[in-house]
Structure formats: structure tokens, C-alpha cells
Design a protein around this motif. Structure first.
Motif, short mmCIF file in Angstrom:
data_model
loop_
_atom_site.label_atom_id
_atom_site.label_comp_id
_atom_site.label_asym_id
_atom_site.label_seq_id
_atom_site.Cartn_x
_atom_site.Cartn_y
_atom_site.Cartn_z
N HIS A 160 0.82 -1.21 0.00
CA HIS A 160 0.00 0.00 0.00
C HIS A 160 0.85 1.26 0.00
CE1 HIS A 160 -3.11 2.87 1.01
NE2 HIS A 160 -2.47 3.20 2.11
N ASN A 165 -3.30 2.69 -2.90
CA ASN A 165 -4.69 2.41 -3.27
C ASN A 165 -5.61 2.79 -2.11
OD1 ASN A 165 -3.41 0.28 -1.88
ND2 ASN A 165 -5.13 -1.07 -2.33
N ASP A 167 -7.72 1.02 -0.23
CA ASP A 167 -7.82 0.09 0.90
C ASP A 167 -6.45 -0.48 1.23
OD1 ASP A 167 -8.43 -1.78 2.80
OD2 ASP A 167 -9.61 -3.07 1.47
N HIS A 170 -6.17 -4.28 1.04
CA HIS A 170 -6.61 -4.94 -0.19
C HIS A 170 -5.78 -6.17 -0.53
CE1 HIS A 170 -7.90 -5.54 -4.32
NE2 HIS A 170 -6.65 -5.38 -4.73
N THR A 284 -15.62 -3.90 9.13
CA THR A 284 -15.11 -4.51 7.91
C THR A 284 -14.45 -5.85 8.21
OG1 THR A 284 -14.65 -2.32 6.98
CG2 THR A 284 -13.55 -4.20 5.95
N ARG A 286 -11.83 -8.71 8.09
CA ARG A 286 -10.44 -8.86 7.71
C ARG A 286 -9.98 -10.22 8.22
NH1 ARG A 286 -9.44 -2.98 9.97
NH2 ARG A 286 -10.18 -1.78 8.18
N GLN A 356 -5.28 -0.22 11.27
CA GLN A 356 -4.88 1.01 10.59
C GLN A 356 -3.36 1.02 10.45
OE1 GLN A 356 -6.60 3.42 9.22
NE2 GLN A 356 -8.61 2.66 9.77
#
Length: 360
Positions: A160, A165, A167, A170, A284, A286, A356
Motif C-alpha cells: 500500500h 490504493n 484500501d 486490499h 469490515t 479482515r 490502521q
């Protein structure tokens, strides 16, 4: 202690074949090569003989996709990256293009092209550069090496930092497949002689029904201070695994989890326990997160609720859940998997560092 009935009363939907994490594989390809640790930051580089690629699919990738993976791996070798760095490159291309050289972009980046969906902004070279697997991979690895401390970051976070991107998580679901592809193409083992692997990362835990006391008598205390084979017992086992604690003395127990001295308790109190410890929660799914159902939610027990673990996240936003005590009797204190819609649970409980990623 937790209640004896902390599972959903209804477990509807298809039970899918488990999506196993990669701990050992059948290696394909020719030629012996000194063992390289695919996942360790200190592992040596891997090289691939492009004329000896597997004739069968590896982790669902085949033909041109494996050829592109080989080119990415060799580009990383040329840049002097470790096998872990090479694997991050393969993982990123899986998440961006499915290991295909795409001559189109997407909504957020209509000018994106190639294996890594690199933008036409001057940072990634010409159109021809972005469409060339070796050149585009070299550009990715050059940028990766400029990320401070990238070797110690979670793979999805490192990717990332380069791709930027939307997310940051991702790429996480592609890590296991990338490990398998790099190991197979490079003809190297994932585990050492003792069966140990350094592929574990936050959000990645054990494989299938690996609860050490899965045959222990129910309604008696487990080594974690829960009742044997309850939903909370299995979930806390997964938490320990992700913290690197797979043998006694375990890092987190029912009686020592909360800093205020209260027990973690039944599924009903797990969200409060997470809040008391200051660990993150969210909406979300994960991989590796604890799935928390408040009482009566999603078929959970009306008094005590239910907890499980996210085993895999599907492309449509649903997720594959694993756990214990999620089926009606007589199969209530056994391992199960089921597909769940993202909106069904009350919350997802994350381990520190998996919610995060720190941004520079």
C-alpha cells in the motif's frame, strides 16, 4: 467463565470447503536450489527458470499468469530483494491485475495499465514500460525499496505504501497464494525441517480444525480458561496464534486479557473486553479478525451471543467464518465454517496493528 451456549441457534447457508493457509505444498518445477525463507525479511533471493514452469495451476494461477509471476520474481532478484520482497511483488500484482498484463484501468484510475496497474503520471515510465512485466516490476521494487522499514511491515502495508490504493488491506487476502506461487516457482520450501514457518503475519493464524484440545471433554476448563470447545475457546486460541503464542504459557487468557482484572468472559462481553483493552474494532471483515455477534444477531444465542473468526474475505464482500459451537446438537461443540454476509455481525474485533497501518 463463558456460558455453555454461546453459538448461533441457526447456522444456515452452504458450508464451503476450507480455504487453508499455506504451510506446506507440493513443489513443482525443475532443479534444486538452496533453501530460501520465503517469508522472512532476512531470507535470500529466489530465482526462477522460466523454461521449467509448472504445467498445472498453483494456487489457482496458471499459464501466462505463472510466467508473469516468474518475471516479477526475477526482477526482484535483479534488484537484490529478499524472497519476502519478491513475494510482496507477486502479491501486489495478484491484487492489481490477477497476474495479467491489463491494457485498461478502473474507475479510480482509468489510466492504470499493466501487471501493477501503474498510473500515467510520469512516476512509472512510458506506456510501454508499464505494459512490460519486467520493467513494471522493476519500477515497483525500486519504489518499495524507498519505503522506510518495508521489510518489517505487514506485506499488505508495504504494498500500500507503494501503490497508494484506497484500501490498505486490499492485498492481505493474496499473501498466502503469493507465498505458494513463489515457493513453487522457486523450488523452495515454505517450512523448515521442523515444520515451522515464518509466514505468519497479523491477521493470519492456524489452519482449519487445529484446536489442540479439540477432543477434550466439554464444560471443563480449557488451557485458556474458557470451557473446552466453546466458540470463545476457539476464538481465543486463534488470537494467541496471531500473537505468536501456540504453546503454554499462552499470552492471552480469559482471566488475564482485560487490564481492569475482569474476565474476558462469554461472547456477550467480548466487545466490552476489546474496548477495555484498547484494541480496535470496526465493521469490515479482515482475515483473522474475531467476528462478534451480540445476543440474537445473525442467529446467535439470545442471551450470550457468539464469536467466530474471519477465515477468508470473498470478492463480493461476504466472508468465510470459522469457529466452534456453531451448529445445532449433536454437532454443537465441533469445528464449522460458513459464508456470512458482511452486514450480519455486530462488529469485527481486530488485533493491534491490523486495523490502521501507520502512514508516513
Amino acid at each position: 467463565m463463558q456460558s455453555r451456549t454461546s453459538a448461533p441457534a441457526l447456522v444456515a447457508g452452504a458450508v464451503l470447503a476450507p480455504v487453508g493457509l499455506v504451510l506446506s505444498i507440493i513443489l513443482f518445477g525443475g532443479g534444486s536450489q538452496a533453501a530460501a525463507d520465503v517469508c522472512s525479511p532476512t531470507g535470500s533471493s529466489v530465482s526462477v527458470d522460466a523454461s521449467q514452469l509448472p504445467k498445472v495451476a498453483v494456487a489457482g494461477y496458471e499459464g501466462e499468469q505463472l510466467k508473469n509471476a516468474a518475471l516479477i520474481i526475477n526482477a526482484g532478484k535483479a534488484r537484490g530483494l529478499s524472497a519476502r520482497g519478491q513475494t510482496i511483488g507477486v502479491m501486489t500484482a495478484m491484487g492489481e491485475s490477477g497476474l495479467r498484463v491489463l491494457d485498461y484501468g478502473d474507475g479510480p484510475g482509468p489510466d492504470s495499465r499493466g501487471l501493477f496497474q501503474q498510473r500515467d503520471n510520469g512516476a512509472w515510465g512510458s506506456y510501454a514500460d508499464r505494459m512490460n512485466p519486467t520493467t513494471s516490476a522493476t519500477s515497483f521494487f525500486t519504489a518499495l525499496q524507498k519505503v522506510s522499514g518495508w521489510e518489517q511491515l505487514e506485506p499488505t502495508t508495504a504494498a500500500h505504501r507503494v501503490q497508494r490504493n484506497a484500501d490498505p488491506f486490499h492485498y492481505q487476502s493474496y499473501w498466502a497464494a503469493a507465498v505458494e506461487v513463489v515457493a513453487a516457482l522457486g523450488d523452495v520450501p515454505i517450512t523448515d525441517a521442523g515444520g515451522e514457518s515464518s509466514c505468519g503475519i497479523p491477521g493470519q493464524s492456524g489452519k482449519d480444525d487445529d484446536l489442540p484440545w479439540r477432543t477434550a471433554k466439554i464444560y471443563e476448563p480449557s488451557p485458556l480458561g474458557m470451557f473446552n470447545r466453546e466458540c470463545v475457546d476457539f476464538a481465543l486460541w486463534r488470537v494467541n496464534q496471531q500473537l505468536g503464542s501456540t504453546t503454554a504459557p499462552y499470552k492471552v487468557l480469559n482471566g488475564t486479557f482485560r487490564p481492569d482484572g475482569a474476565v474476558l468472559g462469554s461472547a456477550l462481553t467480548w466487545k466490552d473486553g476489546w474496548d477495555a483493552k484498547g484494541w480496535p474494532t470496526g465493521g469490515t471483515p479482515r482475515v483473522g479478525a474475531v467476528v462478534w455477534y451480540s445476543p440474537g444477531t445473525g442467529g446467535a444465542d439470545g442471551t450470550y451471543g457468539h464469536v467466530a473468526v474471519v477465515k477468508a474475505v470473498n470478492g463480493d464482500g461476504s466472508f468465510l467464518e470459522e469457529g466452534y459451537n456453531g451448529n445445532p446438537a449433536p454437532n454443537d461443540h465441533t469445528y464449522y465454517t460458513r459464508t456470512v454476509e458482511n452486514s450480519t455481525p455486530s462488529a469485527f474485533l481486530y488485533l493491534p496493528g491490523s486495523d490502521q497501518p501507520e502512514e508516513p
